[in-house]
Design a protein around this motif. Structure first.
Motif, short mmCIF file in Angstrom:
data_model
loop_
_atom_site.label_atom_id
_atom_site.label_comp_id
_atom_site.label_asym_id
_atom_site.label_seq_id
_atom_site.Cartn_x
_atom_site.Cartn_y
_atom_site.Cartn_z
N GLU A 1 52.56 46.32 50.50
CA GLU A 1 52.72 45.99 51.70
C GLU A 1 53.27 44.15 50.08
O GLU A 1 52.34 43.98 49.13
CB GLU A 1 51.15 44.91 52.37
N ALA A 2 53.51 43.30 51.07
CA ALA A 2 54.06 42.11 50.23
C ALA A 2 52.71 40.47 51.15
O ALA A 2 52.69 41.07 52.27
CB ALA A 2 55.20 41.90 51.13
N VAL A 3 52.23 40.02 50.01
CA VAL A 3 51.14 38.70 50.01
C VAL A 3 51.60 37.96 49.77
O VAL A 3 52.40 37.97 49.09
CB VAL A 3 49.75 39.80 50.29
N MET A 4 51.27 37.20 49.79
CA MET A 4 51.14 35.56 49.46
C MET A 4 48.99 35.57 49.16
O MET A 4 48.13 35.24 49.35
CB MET A 4 51.70 34.12 49.79
N PHE A 5 48.66 33.89 47.90
CA PHE A 5 47.71 33.84 47.73
C PHE A 5 47.80 32.76 46.32
O PHE A 5 48.21 32.57 45.66
CB PHE A 5 46.43 35.02 47.46
N ALA A 6 46.34 32.13 46.21
CA ALA A 6 46.46 31.01 45.74
C ALA A 6 45.18 31.76 44.41
O ALA A 6 44.66 31.49 43.59
CB ALA A 6 45.75 30.07 46.13
N GLY A 7 43.69 32.60 45.11
CA GLY A 7 43.06 33.04 44.88
C GLY A 7 41.79 32.67 43.89
O GLY A 7 41.54 31.00 44.87
N ASP A 8 40.89 32.48 42.95
CA ASP A 8 40.21 31.81 41.97
C ASP A 8 39.55 31.12 40.51
O ASP A 8 40.61 31.94 40.09
CB ASP A 8 39.37 33.28 42.11
N ALA A 9 39.75 29.96 41.00
CA ALA A 9 39.99 29.96 39.71
C ALA A 9 39.06 29.77 38.56
O ALA A 9 39.52 30.26 37.78
CB ALA A 9 39.43 27.97 39.77
N GLY A 10 38.02 30.44 39.12
CA GLY A 10 36.73 31.12 38.00
C GLY A 10 37.31 32.14 37.59
O GLY A 10 36.83 33.13 36.90
N ARG A 11 38.76 32.94 37.90
CA ARG A 11 38.99 34.02 36.87
C ARG A 11 40.16 33.84 35.89
O ARG A 11 40.93 32.88 37.00
CB ARG A 11 39.49 35.61 38.70
N ALA A 12 40.99 34.93 36.93
CA ALA A 12 42.53 35.26 35.96
C ALA A 12 43.57 34.45 36.15
O ALA A 12 43.37 35.04 37.82
CB ALA A 12 42.88 36.55 35.16
N GLY A 13 44.56 34.05 36.27
CA GLY A 13 44.92 33.47 37.27
C GLY A 13 46.45 34.45 37.21
O GLY A 13 46.23 35.46 36.92
N CYS A 14 47.77 33.66 38.53
CA CYS A 14 48.75 34.55 38.02
C CYS A 14 49.85 34.74 37.41
O CYS A 14 51.04 35.25 38.22
CB CYS A 14 49.13 34.43 39.23
N ASN A 15 50.09 34.41 36.60
CA ASN A 15 51.00 34.23 35.53
C ASN A 15 51.10 35.20 34.67
O ASN A 15 50.72 35.26 33.36
CB ASN A 15 51.25 32.89 34.25
N ALA A 16 51.11 36.36 34.98
CA ALA A 16 51.35 37.74 35.07
C ALA A 16 51.80 38.93 35.83
O ALA A 16 52.37 38.49 36.78
CB ALA A 16 49.53 38.84 34.09
N GLU A 17 52.72 39.39 35.00
CA GLU A 17 53.21 40.49 36.28
C GLU A 17 51.89 41.63 37.31
O GLU A 17 52.86 42.42 37.62
CB GLU A 17 53.18 42.18 34.94
N ALA A 18 51.02 41.34 36.22
CA ALA A 18 49.58 42.13 37.83
C ALA A 18 48.43 41.41 37.94
O ALA A 18 47.78 40.96 36.54
CB ALA A 18 49.45 43.77 37.61
N VAL A 19 48.10 41.13 38.80
CA VAL A 19 46.72 40.44 38.74
C VAL A 19 45.70 40.51 40.21
O VAL A 19 45.77 41.28 40.78
CB VAL A 19 47.31 38.56 38.91
N LEU A 20 44.49 41.04 39.52
CA LEU A 20 43.75 41.36 40.84
C LEU A 20 43.44 40.19 41.08
O LEU A 20 43.25 38.69 41.13
CB LEU A 20 42.28 41.26 40.02
N VAL A 21 42.71 40.11 42.84
CA VAL A 21 42.43 38.44 43.66
C VAL A 21 41.27 39.35 44.27
O VAL A 21 42.33 40.30 45.39
CB VAL A 21 43.61 38.42 44.15
N ASP A 22 40.94 38.65 44.90
CA ASP A 22 39.89 39.15 46.06
C ASP A 22 40.85 39.31 47.46
O ASP A 22 41.37 38.25 47.53
CB ASP A 22 38.42 37.94 46.20
N GLU A 23 40.13 41.04 48.38
CA GLU A 23 41.68 40.39 49.51
C GLU A 23 40.93 40.01 50.48
O GLU A 23 41.51 39.35 51.51
CB GLU A 23 41.14 42.13 49.94
#
Length: 335
Positions: free
Chosen positions: A76-98
């Motif tokens: 599925e295609a998604v979008m997010f801003a995420g959590d500043a307390g975790r690693a950000g999105c400047n990488a090929e693959a990142v983790l984010v709480d659903e």
């Protein structure tokens, strides 16, 4: 996987691919956008400090899910801003709480989708959860202009650009600040009823437009610089929201006689404190996606750089630092 780290210089590197926790999505990143929070956190990385993976605006494809994930599936295609307390999105693959993730609007490009989350969430929370506007009050009538007056300071920036559109849909009479001809044209194009120049005294400009005071103020620019003028311009029983932290103490007594409500908006509060309603951000992103797909909102992307790498990210950060950015800046593709 490829990633970009702040050391504080931005450097391209290779990192191991992360493994999802129970509530996590592993997302393959197709595009990222930049925000002032990126440059502020980069400035906090000193020489000799551990490098930091920045970035809190992204769009991509779900590659794997944690065992307790229920809202999304692989592919599925998604979008997010995420959590500043975790690693950000400047990488090929990142983790984010659903719970912090929304679906990507089908009609938007990857870069356009990446430009939505942080500013969209900030604008939505500021207008509807802090100022108390009704997101649908003006929808049936085709837009704003008949409801409460709202002064938006920093109208041409990323947050202001989406806030103008949301406020119009909420029925507000929108007065947006912009200091250059091109930024004034941009905010009018997005639906502002009036434009004022924030480099000039605001009160006379508002009086000339027929406003002695305004019902609400959304300050997306500089809290300190406009504190006194906001206290002057806000109507009795009005409300003010700000997103930029103050550098000097604020005299809240300036608001007391009018019984004015003042609120901060910080998009990362829910994730930072793991609030019980953290999933509300995923719901807001889905609502924004639906409005974008229906053409009721338009993307606020102003510039796209390709590919995603340290050099282009540096260009984007430098553009943000000028303070003259119109809309959002995104990076797309890994080359």
């Amino acid at each position: 996987m490829r990633a970009i780290l702040a050391t504080p210089a931005l450097v391209d590197t290779e990192l191991p691919e992360p493994v999802p926790g129970p509530h996590d999505l592993l997302v393959r990143i197709e595009a990222v956008a930049v925000n002032p929070v990126d440059t502020k956190l980069r400035a906090a990385v000193g020489d000799g400090d551990p490098p930091r993976q920045l970035g809190w605006d992204a769009a991509g494809v779900v590659a794997a899910t944690g065992e307790r994930v229920g809202r999304f599936r692989v592919g599925e295609a998604v979008m997010f801003a995420g959590d500043a307390g975790r690693a950000g999105c400047n990488a090929e693959a990142v983790l984010v709480d659903e719970r912090l993730v929304g679906r990507r609007p089908a009609r938007l490009s990857w870069a356009e989708a990446a430009s939505v989350p942080l500013t969209g969430l900030t604008a939505w929370e500021a207008l509807f959860e802090r100022l108390g506007l009704d997101p649908d009050a003006g929808a049936a009538g085709g837009g704003g202009g008949k409801g409460p007056s709202l002064l938006i300071l920093g109208g041409a920036g990323g947050v202001g650009s989406i806030a103008i559109q949301l406020a119009r849909r909420a029925g507000a009479m929108v007065i947006a600040s912009a200091s250059r001809p091109e930024s004034a044209a941009w905010v009018l194009e997005l639906g502002a009823d009036h434009v004022v120049d924030h480099h000039q005294p605001l009160a006379p400009q508002l009086v000339a437009l027929g406003f002695e005071v305004v019902d609400h103020i959304a300050n997306f620019s500089d809290t300190d610089a406009y504190w006194e003028v906001m206290a002057e311009l806000i109507a009795p029983l009005g409300s003010i929201v700000a997103i930029v932290g103050n550098r000097q103490p604020l005299d809240l007594n300036r608001l007391k006689a009018k019984s004015v409500t003042f609120a901060w908006e910080f998009m990362f509060s829910r994730s930072q404190f793991q609030t019980p309603d953290m999933g509300r951000q995923g719901e807001i992103l889905d609502r924004l996606a639906a409005l974008l797909e229906a053409g009721e909102l338009r993307p606020t992307l102003g510039r796209t750089l390709r590919p995603i790498n340290a050099a282009n990210l540096g260009i984007a950060h430098a553009q943000l630092a000028t303070g003259s950015t119109i809309g959002k800046i995104a990076l797309a593709g890994w080359g």
